[in-house]
Scaffold this motif. Structure first.
Motif, PDB file in Angstrom:
ATOM      1  N   MET A 103      35.967  55.376  55.645  1.00  0.00           N
ATOM      2  CA  MET A 103      34.688  54.750  55.977  1.00  0.00           C
ATOM      3  C   MET A 103      34.915  53.405  56.655  1.00  0.00           C
ATOM      4  SD  MET A 103      31.578  53.427  53.489  1.00  0.00           S
ATOM      5  CE  MET A 103      30.783  55.023  53.347  1.00  0.00           C
ATOM      6  N   ARG A 104      34.228  53.185  57.752  1.00  0.00           N
ATOM      7  CA  ARG A 104      34.302  51.896  58.435  1.00  0.00           C
ATOM      8  C   ARG A 104      33.079  51.073  58.043  1.00  0.00           C
ATOM      9  NH1 ARG A 104      35.961  50.608  64.602  1.00  0.00           N
ATOM     10  NH2 ARG A 104      37.981  50.716  63.555  1.00  0.00           N
ATOM     11  N   ILE A 105      33.328  49.838  57.607  1.00  0.00           N
ATOM     12  CA  ILE A 105      32.264  48.975  57.117  1.00  0.00           C
ATOM     13  C   ILE A 105      32.004  47.846  58.110  1.00  0.00           C
ATOM     14  CG2 ILE A 105      31.531  47.421  55.265  1.00  0.00           C
ATOM     15  CD1 ILE A 105      33.241  49.029  53.349  1.00  0.00           C
ATOM     16  N   LEU A 106      30.738  47.657  58.455  1.00  0.00           N
ATOM     17  CA  LEU A 106      30.313  46.569  59.320  1.00  0.00           C
ATOM     18  C   LEU A 106      30.001  45.343  58.479  1.00  0.00           C
ATOM     19  CD1 LEU A 106      29.263  45.437  62.094  1.00  0.00           C
ATOM     20  CD2 LEU A 106      27.014  46.338  61.423  1.00  0.00           C
ATOM     21  N   LEU A 107      30.601  44.213  58.818  1.00  0.00           N
ATOM     22  CA  LEU A 107      30.327  42.936  58.166  1.00  0.00           C
ATOM     23  C   LEU A 107      29.425  42.125  59.094  1.00  0.00           C
ATOM     24  CD1 LEU A 107      34.023  42.102  57.165  1.00  0.00           C
ATOM     25  CD2 LEU A 107      32.381  43.549  55.934  1.00  0.00           C
ATOM     26  N   VAL A 108      28.327  41.590  58.566  1.00  0.00           N
ATOM     27  CA  VAL A 108      27.349  40.883  59.390  1.00  0.00           C
ATOM     28  C   VAL A 108      26.951  39.566  58.742  1.00  0.00           C
ATOM     29  CG1 VAL A 108      25.113  41.006  60.553  1.00  0.00           C
ATOM     30  CG2 VAL A 108      26.414  43.084  60.171  1.00  0.00           C
ATOM     31  N   GLY A 109      26.941  38.501  59.533  1.00  0.00           N
ATOM     32  CA  GLY A 109      26.496  37.197  59.061  1.00  0.00           C
ATOM     33  C   GLY A 109      26.741  36.163  60.136  1.00  0.00           C
ATOM     34  N   VAL A 110      26.305  34.944  59.880  1.00  0.00           N
ATOM     35  CA  VAL A 110      26.548  33.869  60.848  1.00  0.00           C
ATOM     36  C   VAL A 110      28.051  33.664  61.025  1.00  0.00           C
ATOM     37  CG1 VAL A 110      26.310  31.395  61.278  1.00  0.00           C
ATOM     38  CG2 VAL A 110      24.369  32.702  60.437  1.00  0.00           C
ATOM     39  N   SER A 111      28.783  33.673  59.910  1.00  0.00           N
ATOM     40  CA  SER A 111      30.236  33.568  59.932  1.00  0.00           C
ATOM     41  C   SER A 111      30.794  34.571  58.932  1.00  0.00           C
ATOM     42  CB  SER A 111      30.686  32.146  59.569  1.00  0.00           C
ATOM     43  OG  SER A 111      32.093  32.075  59.462  1.00  0.00           O
ATOM     44  N   THR A 112      31.655  35.464  59.382  1.00  0.00           N
ATOM     45  CA  THR A 112      32.139  36.547  58.515  1.00  0.00           C
ATOM     46  C   THR A 112      33.631  36.467  58.219  1.00  0.00           C
ATOM     47  OG1 THR A 112      32.332  37.945  60.493  1.00  0.00           O
ATOM     48  CG2 THR A 112      30.330  38.185  59.171  1.00  0.00           C
ATOM     49  N   ARG A 113      34.284  35.378  58.611  1.00  0.00           N
ATOM     50  CA  ARG A 113      35.741  35.295  58.453  1.00  0.00           C
ATOM     51  C   ARG A 113      36.188  35.466  56.998  1.00  0.00           C
ATOM     52  NH1 ARG A 113      38.315  32.185  55.149  1.00  0.00           N
ATOM     53  NH2 ARG A 113      36.804  30.576  55.705  1.00  0.00           N
ATOM     54  N   ALA A 114      35.555  34.754  56.054  1.00  0.00           N
ATOM     55  CA  ALA A 114      35.959  34.854  54.647  1.00  0.00           C
ATOM     56  C   ALA A 114      35.730  36.260  54.115  1.00  0.00           C
ATOM     57  CB  ALA A 114      35.187  33.835  53.801  1.00  0.00           C
ATOM     58  N   LEU A 115      34.613  36.852  54.506  1.00  0.00           N
ATOM     59  CA  LEU A 115      34.317  38.221  54.085  1.00  0.00           C
ATOM     60  C   LEU A 115      35.318  39.198  54.687  1.00  0.00           C
ATOM     61  CD1 LEU A 115      32.327  39.994  52.502  1.00  0.00           C
ATOM     62  CD2 LEU A 115      30.889  40.085  54.550  1.00  0.00           C
ATOM     63  N   ALA A 116      35.720  38.953  55.926  1.00  0.00           N
ATOM     64  CA  ALA A 116      36.721  39.811  56.576  1.00  0.00           C
ATOM     65  C   ALA A 116      38.056  39.747  55.847  1.00  0.00           C
ATOM     66  CB  ALA A 116      36.892  39.394  58.037  1.00  0.00           C
ATOM     67  N   GLU A 117      38.475  38.549  55.457  1.00  0.00           N
ATOM     68  CA  GLU A 117      39.727  38.411  54.707  1.00  0.00           C
ATOM     69  C   GLU A 117      39.648  39.168  53.384  1.00  0.00           C
ATOM     70  OE1 GLU A 117      40.604  34.274  54.263  1.00  0.00           O
ATOM     71  OE2 GLU A 117      41.243  34.026  56.349  1.00  0.00           O
ATOM     72  N   LEU A 127      29.084  49.045  68.180  1.00  0.00           N
ATOM     73  CA  LEU A 127      30.172  49.386  67.266  1.00  0.00           C
ATOM     74  C   LEU A 127      29.858  50.650  66.479  1.00  0.00           C
ATOM     75  CD1 LEU A 127      30.862  45.801  65.845  1.00  0.00           C
ATOM     76  CD2 LEU A 127      32.293  47.056  67.470  1.00  0.00           C
ATOM     77  N   ASP A 128      30.896  51.390  66.133  1.00  0.00           N
ATOM     78  CA  ASP A 128      30.744  52.551  65.249  1.00  0.00           C
ATOM     79  C   ASP A 128      31.057  52.108  63.824  1.00  0.00           C
ATOM     80  OD1 ASP A 128      30.141  54.426  67.282  1.00  0.00           O
ATOM     81  OD2 ASP A 128      32.273  54.612  67.778  1.00  0.00           O
ATOM     82  N   TYR A 129      30.186  52.433  62.893  1.00  0.00           N
ATOM     83  CA  TYR A 129      30.400  52.067  61.488  1.00  0.00           C
ATOM     84  C   TYR A 129      29.608  52.999  60.586  1.00  0.00           C
ATOM     85  CZ  TYR A 129      25.896  49.659  62.128  1.00  0.00           C
ATOM     86  OH  TYR A 129      24.590  49.358  62.410  1.00  0.00           O
ATOM     87  N   ASP A 130      30.017  53.038  59.317  1.00  0.00           N
ATOM     88  CA  ASP A 130      29.394  53.940  58.348  1.00  0.00           C
ATOM     89  C   ASP A 130      28.665  53.202  57.230  1.00  0.00           C
ATOM     90  OD1 ASP A 130      30.777  56.360  59.496  1.00  0.00           O
ATOM     91  OD2 ASP A 130      32.522  55.181  58.864  1.00  0.00           O
ATOM     92  N   GLY A 131      29.092  51.977  56.958  1.00  0.00           N
ATOM     93  CA  GLY A 131      28.481  51.196  55.894  1.00  0.00           C
ATOM     94  C   GLY A 131      28.278  49.758  56.336  1.00  0.00           C
ATOM     95  N   VAL A 132      27.464  49.008  55.582  1.00  0.00           N
ATOM     96  CA  VAL A 132      27.115  47.636  55.943  1.00  0.00           C
ATOM     97  C   VAL A 132      27.259  46.719  54.734  1.00  0.00           C
ATOM     98  CG1 VAL A 132      25.266  46.085  56.727  1.00  0.00           C
ATOM     99  CG2 VAL A 132      25.469  48.390  57.700  1.00  0.00           C
ATOM    100  N   ILE A 133      27.895  45.566  54.965  1.00  0.00           N
ATOM    101  CA  ILE A 133      27.886  44.457  54.006  1.00  0.00           C
ATOM    102  C   ILE A 133      27.461  43.219  54.780  1.00  0.00           C
ATOM    103  CG2 ILE A 133      29.205  43.005  52.421  1.00  0.00           C
ATOM    104  CD1 ILE A 133      31.167  45.297  52.046  1.00  0.00           C
ATOM    105  N   TYR A 134      26.469  42.514  54.286  1.00  0.00           N
ATOM    106  CA  TYR A 134      25.999  41.310  54.975  1.00  0.00           C
ATOM    107  C   TYR A 134      26.320  40.067  54.156  1.00  0.00           C
ATOM    108  CZ  TYR A 134      22.076  42.040  51.767  1.00  0.00           C
ATOM    109  OH  TYR A 134      21.322  42.249  50.639  1.00  0.00           O
ATOM    110  N   THR A 135      26.334  38.948  54.839  1.00  0.00           N
ATOM    111  CA  THR A 135      26.560  37.662  54.177  1.00  0.00           C
ATOM    112  C   THR A 135      25.545  36.654  54.725  1.00  0.00           C
ATOM    113  OG1 THR A 135      28.240  36.004  53.612  1.00  0.00           O
ATOM    114  CG2 THR A 135      28.376  36.967  55.805  1.00  0.00           C
ATOM    115  N   GLY A 136      25.816  35.345  54.554  1.00  0.00           N
ATOM    116  CA  GLY A 136      24.846  34.321  54.898  1.00  0.00           C
ATOM    117  C   GLY A 136      24.353  34.387  56.332  1.00  0.00           C
ATOM    118  N   GLY A 137      23.073  34.172  56.517  1.00  0.00           N
ATOM    119  CA  GLY A 137      22.463  34.194  57.835  1.00  0.00           C
ATOM    120  C   GLY A 137      21.841  35.533  58.170  1.00  0.00           C
ATOM    121  N   ALA A 138      22.354  36.611  57.563  1.00  0.00           N
ATOM    122  CA  ALA A 138      21.759  37.938  57.749  1.00  0.00           C
ATOM    123  C   ALA A 138      20.776  38.243  56.624  1.00  0.00           C
ATOM    124  CB  ALA A 138      22.846  39.004  57.806  1.00  0.00           C
ATOM    125  N   ASP A 139      21.026  37.700  55.437  1.00  0.00           N
ATOM    126  CA  ASP A 139      20.145  37.978  54.301  1.00  0.00           C
ATOM    127  C   ASP A 139      18.755  37.380  54.479  1.00  0.00           C
ATOM    128  OD1 ASP A 139      21.574  35.458  53.997  1.00  0.00           O
ATOM    129  OD2 ASP A 139      20.582  35.278  52.056  1.00  0.00           O
TER     130      ASP A 139
END
Length: 379
Positions: A1-15, A64-76
């Motif tokens: 599964m490929r997960i899309l990370l969304v937010g103003v800044s996603t670096r910490a979530l990506a790590e 982008l192709d993705y199957d799931g979503v996780i959001y962080t600050g700025g998207a919520d």
């Protein structure tokens, strides 16, 4: 599964996602240099020159192709966006109804009353005329973040997208939780750094966090237990699931007051995550699937802090490749950063809280010094 990370800044979530071994892609605003070396990512602002609004974010996500979503600050703070980008996908996090409910001042006020949670007097625009003019009040955007748009109320009309909240003087703090929608676990607490001029901040702008939260108050253990209980009460009321945080203030009498709920992975969590040596993204996904991990808030050796270095003037970044591994959220070389915008994130460490913050300031000063040298060489 490929997960899309969304937010103003996603670096910490990506790590965090990489630490868990997830296949991830990201859409954020900044598109920083260090994130570009971690996972495939697209930046709404840097790559496309678009504003970070629903239409622009959806347009970029569609590439982008993705199957799931996780959001962080700025998207919520964009509930409709979450519906759009998670359509026919797996949403790991709170749905748009929860996002709207926790941001509704009246619903949050009622939740605190029912859960016996200390909450400052909070009034929506239609109630603002009834406020006690002898007290200090804040005007806050309903869908705001990082302290932007917050200021002291000076009278006059309050817009429908804003509310007023009685100002509580004290120590600003945050707490991080993990929930499966029914049970809730406190993961850790931090001190918030707000409006710090040494980091280019002012007013109520969020500038970072110090972990762990430390207070000389004699009833600090009672405060921790109370905050843990708040997480359980808020989970039961709103049905929060996955990672979420709260912001609160400990007043001069040692009483904590809830300020707001952040219903997603929050910026302070990377400090706790590194201390516990576990991927919070992994915990988040498991909790959203109904599998809870158990943790105790543990005693740590020393303190760690993160600070957002904001531009004190319009600047152009130097060769930032040498910042990799030293700082985070690193911009590309020769990047124009407007006054008041974030340049990068620095980290401080120390055996005492004071030593830790001093180290944080030293790292920030190194960044400012490099920017001044670069400006001098340009002349």
């Amino acid at each position: 599964m490929r997960i899309l990370l969304v937010g103003v800044s996603t670096r910490a979530l990506a790590e965090s996602a990489l630490r868990a071994g997830f296949d991830a892609v990201a859409v954020d605003y900044f598109g920083d240099l260090d994130q570009s070396r971690l996972i495939p990512s697209l930046a709404v602002g840097r790559d496309f020159g678009l504003p970070f609004d629903e239409a622009s974010i959806c347009k970029v996500c569609s590439l982008l192709d993705y199957d799931g979503v996780i959001y962080t600050g700025g998207a919520d703070i964009k509930p409709a966006l979450i519906d759009l980008i998670s359509k026919d996908k797996v949403l790991f996090g709170n749905d748009s109804k929860v996002l709207r409910d926790v941001r509704d001042p009246i619903l949050l006020r009622e939740a605190c009353r029912l859960g016996e949670i200390e909450f400052p007097v909070t009034l929506v625009s239609s109630e603002a005329k009834a406020l006690d003019k002898e007290s200090k009040w804040l005007v806050k955007p309903i869908y705001g973040g990082s302290g932007f748009g917050i200021g002291f109320y000076e009278g006059g009309e309050v817009g429908e997208d804003f509310y007023v909240q009685q100002f509580v003087s004290g120590l600003p703090a945050s707490a991080s939780f993990l929930s499966d929608g029914r049970t809730c676990q406190l993961l850790g607490m931090t001190r918030q750094i707000i409006g710090d001029e040494s980091l280019g901040g002012s007013g109520f702008k969020w500038c970072g966090n110090v972990y762990p939260l430390f207070s000389t108050n004699a009833n600090f253990v009672d405060i921790m237990n109370k905050i843990s209980g708040w997480g359980t009460a808020l989970t039961g009321h709103f049905g929060l699931k996955g990672l979420f945080g709260i912001d609160f203030v400990i007043d001069e009498g040692g009483r904590p007051f809830l300020v707001e709920i952040n219903p997603r992975y929050s910026a302070s969590m990377e400090l706790i995550e590194h201390d516990l040596n576990v991927s919070f993204t992994s915990l988040h996904v498991s909790a959203c699937l109904g599998k809870m991990a158990k943790f105790a808030v543990q005693s740590t050796q020393g303190f760690t802090a993160k600070g957002i270095v904001y531009a004190k003037d319009d600047v152009v970044t130097p060769d930032t490749s040498k910042w990799l591994g030293l700082h985070s959220d690193v911009p590309f070389p020769n990047e124009h950063v407007a006054k008041g915008f974030p340049i990068c994130t620095v980290f401080g460490r120390g055996q005492t809280q004071d030593d830790c913050i001093a180290d944080l300031y030293r790292k920030a000063n190194e960044v400012y010094r490099e920017l001044k040298e670069e400006a001098y060489h340009e002349r």
